[in-house]
Design an enzyme around this catalytic site. Sequence first.
Site, mmCIF file in Angstrom:
data_model
loop_
_atom_site.group_PDB
_atom_site.id
_atom_site.type_symbol
_atom_site.label_atom_id
_atom_site.label_comp_id
_atom_site.label_asym_id
_atom_site.label_seq_id
_atom_site.Cartn_x
_atom_site.Cartn_y
_atom_site.Cartn_z
ATOM 1 N N GLY A 77 -21.617 23.402 -43.275
ATOM 2 C CA GLY A 77 -20.552 24.116 -42.579
ATOM 3 C C GLY A 77 -20.519 23.819 -41.094
ATOM 4 O O GLY A 77 -21.526 23.498 -40.481
ATOM 5 N N ARG A 141 -20.803 18.422 -47.943
ATOM 6 C CA ARG A 141 -21.942 19.137 -48.532
ATOM 7 C C ARG A 141 -22.667 18.324 -49.609
ATOM 8 O O ARG A 141 -23.406 18.883 -50.409
ATOM 9 C CB ARG A 141 -21.480 20.480 -49.091
ATOM 10 C CG ARG A 141 -20.990 21.435 -48.006
ATOM 11 C CD ARG A 141 -20.725 22.832 -48.550
ATOM 12 N NE ARG A 141 -20.231 23.739 -47.533
ATOM 13 C CZ ARG A 141 -21.005 24.436 -46.700
ATOM 14 N NH1 ARG A 141 -22.319 24.311 -46.766
ATOM 15 N NH2 ARG A 141 -20.483 25.254 -45.807
ATOM 16 N N ASP A 172 -30.928 23.630 -45.625
ATOM 17 C CA ASP A 172 -30.848 22.731 -46.782
ATOM 18 C C ASP A 172 -30.658 21.279 -46.342
ATOM 19 O O ASP A 172 -31.283 20.366 -46.893
ATOM 20 C CB ASP A 172 -29.704 23.145 -47.715
ATOM 21 C CG ASP A 172 -30.064 24.368 -48.555
ATOM 22 O OD1 ASP A 172 -31.185 24.391 -49.101
ATOM 23 O OD2 ASP A 172 -29.243 25.292 -48.657
ATOM 24 N N LYS A 198 -28.757 23.351 -37.051
ATOM 25 C CA LYS A 198 -27.399 23.890 -36.963
ATOM 26 C C LYS A 198 -27.193 24.978 -37.995
ATOM 27 O O LYS A 198 -27.568 24.808 -39.147
ATOM 28 C CB LYS A 198 -26.391 22.764 -37.188
ATOM 29 C CG LYS A 198 -24.947 23.229 -37.363
ATOM 30 C CD LYS A 198 -24.279 22.713 -38.633
ATOM 31 C CE LYS A 198 -24.844 23.309 -39.887
ATOM 32 N NZ LYS A 198 -24.090 23.006 -41.109
ATOM 33 N N THR A 199 -26.652 26.098 -37.611
ATOM 34 C CA THR A 199 -26.035 27.080 -38.512
ATOM 35 C C THR A 199 -25.650 28.301 -37.697
ATOM 36 O O THR A 199 -26.462 28.845 -36.952
ATOM 37 C CB THR A 199 -26.926 27.521 -39.691
ATOM 38 O OG1 THR A 199 -26.270 28.587 -40.387
ATOM 39 C CG2 THR A 199 -28.287 28.001 -39.285
ATOM 40 N N ASP A 201 -25.204 31.088 -38.872
ATOM 41 C CA ASP A 201 -25.855 32.265 -39.475
ATOM 42 C C ASP A 201 -27.114 32.691 -38.732
ATOM 43 O O ASP A 201 -27.585 33.816 -38.892
ATOM 44 C CB ASP A 201 -26.222 31.985 -40.932
ATOM 45 C CG ASP A 201 -24.994 31.896 -41.827
ATOM 46 O OD1 ASP A 201 -23.877 32.138 -41.337
ATOM 47 O OD2 ASP A 201 -25.153 31.581 -43.019
#
Length: 545
Positions: A77, A141, A172, A198-199, A201
């Site tokens: 993402g 992805r 992941d 990176k994220t 979240d």
Amino acid sequence: MEKSALQIARSAYQPKLPKALQGPVACKEGKPTESVGNQSDIKKLFPNTYGMPVIEFEAGEKKDFAPINVGVILSGGQAPGGHNVISGLFDGIKSINPDSKLYGFILGPGGLVDHKYIELTADIIDEYRNTGGFDIIGSGRTKLEEEWQFEKGITILRELGIKALVIIGGDDSNTNACVLAEYYAAKEYGVQVIGCPKTIDGDLKNEQIETSFGFDTACKTYSELIGNIQRDCNSARKYWHFIKLMGRSASHIALECALQCQPNICLVSEEVEEKNMSLDDVVKYIADAVALRAADGNNYGTVLIPEGLIEFIPAIKKLIAELNDVLATPEAKEIARNKQIDYVKSHISEENLKVFNSLPTDVASQLALDRDPHGNVQVSLIETEKLLSHMVADKLEKMKKAGQYDGKFATQHHFFGYEGRCAAPSNYDADYCYSLGFNASRLIANGKTGYMSIIKNTTAPAAEWIAGGVPITMMMNMEKRNGKMKPVIRKALVELDGAPFKYFASKRANWGRYTSYVYPGPIQYFGPTEVCDQSTITLKLEQGK
């Protein structure tokens, strides 16, 4: 491409670098490391990349380097700042040798496998500096897990003379980066693999990684929107706003937005699990807060809900775990979609069947049907905000009949997800991401593979930031995925004994009853440091600032 006035102004911004990266570097190595769990299993799977030391860069002597060709992949993402990682990497390899080249693989890891790429020249890079999104090369992805993928990758890497590959992604994606690094090291193919954290979240962090990039900008973007809603809420004074926020596996976004905006209620999934709360317990908690404000004449408020809340309710978590196992079997994959729910009901335990049957039909259906590529429930498709508000309304009706509530309850629903993923990066993320990319070039120049680029001490001025690398294996343990035990980077959850949550917990009773809203406003890109260059409140509290 056409540019807005803000983009034109932002393109002139020069991201700040740690002092150690402003000239030649020397590599200071620490002690050998081990994984956070399942040490023997991880070591057996990664014999060539396990146990390497954490490294830190410091000022060094100038050396001559041959040109180096590097590949870069955006995976998973989107997150604000990805373009700055790439521009930092580009500037970094050009500073090593001006004849170095950077190739971007198109639409994520699949571009490596399918040999789709573009050479990223100065003209292209300059178009994307300090911008949001991943559109410079796109993301995807595709999971790099199979030997045939690695071999197809090495074919194009050799064709382009690429000696190092930088994979920008979450837990992941970086797990896959480590698997690829190990494979190429075992085969002695001479290709280094470096990861970048990176994220939005915020769940890719640990003692070595202070924060994942994009979290800062996304939280500031969501907080602006929440602040706007709270101002409207406090103006009309007739709605309870139920706001779901991204954060599938952890509640970092919801907690940071609560610290910035001071809503009436913020649910923290990790606390729900720790307290062994049922869905009814969560509903009662909200209903009691609504009733308390109604007693003061305030029939309005805001509720922040983490996207993954439903998975943290212990009874539902246990149900999902069994559903994942049942649906991972070859037999289940052959079942027609319209018969899948009946199949599930006949293959789960009596205890979990009881929970399954107690859920609203649409939620039960979602839990039993579509999975994401990792075999997990697609919780973003579950409208938790509507589920909770409807259940709260029912609870309040019962309380009203019992004389425990006398108020009005009207609702509005929101889900903030994509709104924050491609925002123009804050100064913090612009600087942090550029430093991560530039730092990756130094890891490459020092011959490292299986490392993640890290920048630490980021609540200090950028010149004082610490640059280095951490072995990806150090962050790994074994977890069940798609019914099989696999090595993965351990996700970081909200720590209930950590400073950010403890601060929030000390304030929430007051925020819950009284209208204490803060309206953060939009991200500021220009102005005094105390306005523009601040990190998240979460990071400041974690570091005692």
